[in-house]
Design an enzyme around this catalytic site. Structure first.
Site, short mmCIF file in Angstrom:
data_model
loop_
_atom_site.label_atom_id
_atom_site.label_comp_id
_atom_site.label_asym_id
_atom_site.label_seq_id
_atom_site.Cartn_x
_atom_site.Cartn_y
_atom_site.Cartn_z
N ASP A 242 0.56 -1.58 0.02
CA ASP A 242 -0.05 -0.21 -0.18
C ASP A 242 0.94 1.02 0.44
O ASP A 242 1.72 1.13 0.82
CB ASP A 242 -1.14 0.02 1.54
CG ASP A 242 -2.04 -1.37 1.20
OD1 ASP A 242 -2.08 -1.62 0.67
OD2 ASP A 242 -2.23 -1.10 2.32
N1 URA Z 1 -0.93 -5.99 3.63
C1 URA Z 1 -1.84 -5.49 3.93
O1 URA Z 1 -2.80 -4.94 4.39
N2 URA Z 1 -0.64 -3.44 3.31
C2 URA Z 1 0.34 -4.44 2.65
O2 URA Z 1 0.07 -3.32 1.44
C3 URA Z 1 0.84 -5.24 2.11
C4 URA Z 1 0.11 -6.44 2.69
#
Ligand code: URA
Length: 239
Positions: free
Chosen positions: A103
């Site tokens: 993310d």
């Molecule tokens: N899980 C998440 O919620 N975000 C990420 O970036 C990676 C794994």
């Protein structure tokens, strides 16, 4: 392999550009000027030079980036800066891409490569390659949450694979926890959604390992480096 392909894949320029260099006599193969773009070269044996410099051929590139928050895991984006914008011009190649998505606000381990096969294998839920995350959580995580992670959680109508929740620290007063989570798949926002399913909230997330390779301590946030042969072997052994 054709000489023009060799030079283009070595990153010297587009196929059209390298054909011009060859035509102009700027390229030698084993100390002989070679003016035919179709000339065959053996990447393992022949020594190719351009303007007097040896041009090494490499088919695949593997970089490990310590992703900072605020950039997106994509090769292009209309709105945001991408992880590829962190690359120096000398290292950038159009065929490089990040392996899987973190993310925008997630930090840490991100492999950037042009090896589609390895990327596929590292991400395939069938291969069960572990991805380990460090998370700061609002709320006190407990044994029951650990069991929930092992049993799996329904996300988008599918049960998650058994996941491990390690509780490193909890603070009853502040109502916070520091945990590590090991997943063997990578669903959209998976860590955040699994923690949310336990009634708690991720406030900081960093990926710290993929398979047998941990994010090195000395790789500063926002920087990247090529994997060593040994590190690549550790990663490949994970699948
Ligand atoms: N899980 C998440 O919620 N975000 C990420 O970036 C990676 C794994």
């Amino acid at each position: 392999m054709r000489l023009d392909k060799y030079l283009a894949e070595a990153g010297l320029g587009s196929r059209k550009e390298v054909k011009q260099y060859i035509k102009k006599g700027q390229v030698t193969v084993n100390d002989q000027v070679e003016k035919k773009d179709k000339a065959q070269v053996d990447p393992l044996k022949d020594v190719v030079t351009f303007a007097g410099e040896v041009i090494k051929y490499q088919e695949f590139y593997y970089y490990l980036l310590n992703k900072p928050a605020g950039v997106v895991s994509a090769t292009e984006d209309k709105k945001d800066r991408t992880v590829m914008d962190l690359f120096a011009e000398a290292d950038y190649r159009k065929d490089l891409f990040p392996v899987g998505r973190l993310d925008k606000d997630t930090e840490g381990f991100l492999l950037i490569t042009n090896d589609g096969q390895l990327a596929h294998e590292l991400l395939s839920p069938k291969k069960h390659v572990e991805k380990e995350y460090l998370a700061q959580v609002k709320g006190v995580m407990n044994e029951q949450d650990q069991q929930t992670f092992v049993k799996g959680i329904q996300l988008d109508g599918e049960l998650t694979l058994p996941a491990e929740l390690m509780i490193d620290e909890t603070d009853e007063e502040k109502q916070t926890s520091t945990v590590r989570i090991v997943l063997k798949e990578g669903k959209f926002h998976q860590v955040k959604r699994m923690v949310k399913a336990c009634g708690k909230e991720v406030t900081y997330l960093k990926r710290i390992r993929m398979g047998g390779l941990a994010l090195p301590d000395d790789l500063a946030k926002g920087s990247y480096r090529e994997l060593s042969g040994e590190e690549l072997e550790q990663l490949k052994a994970s699948k």
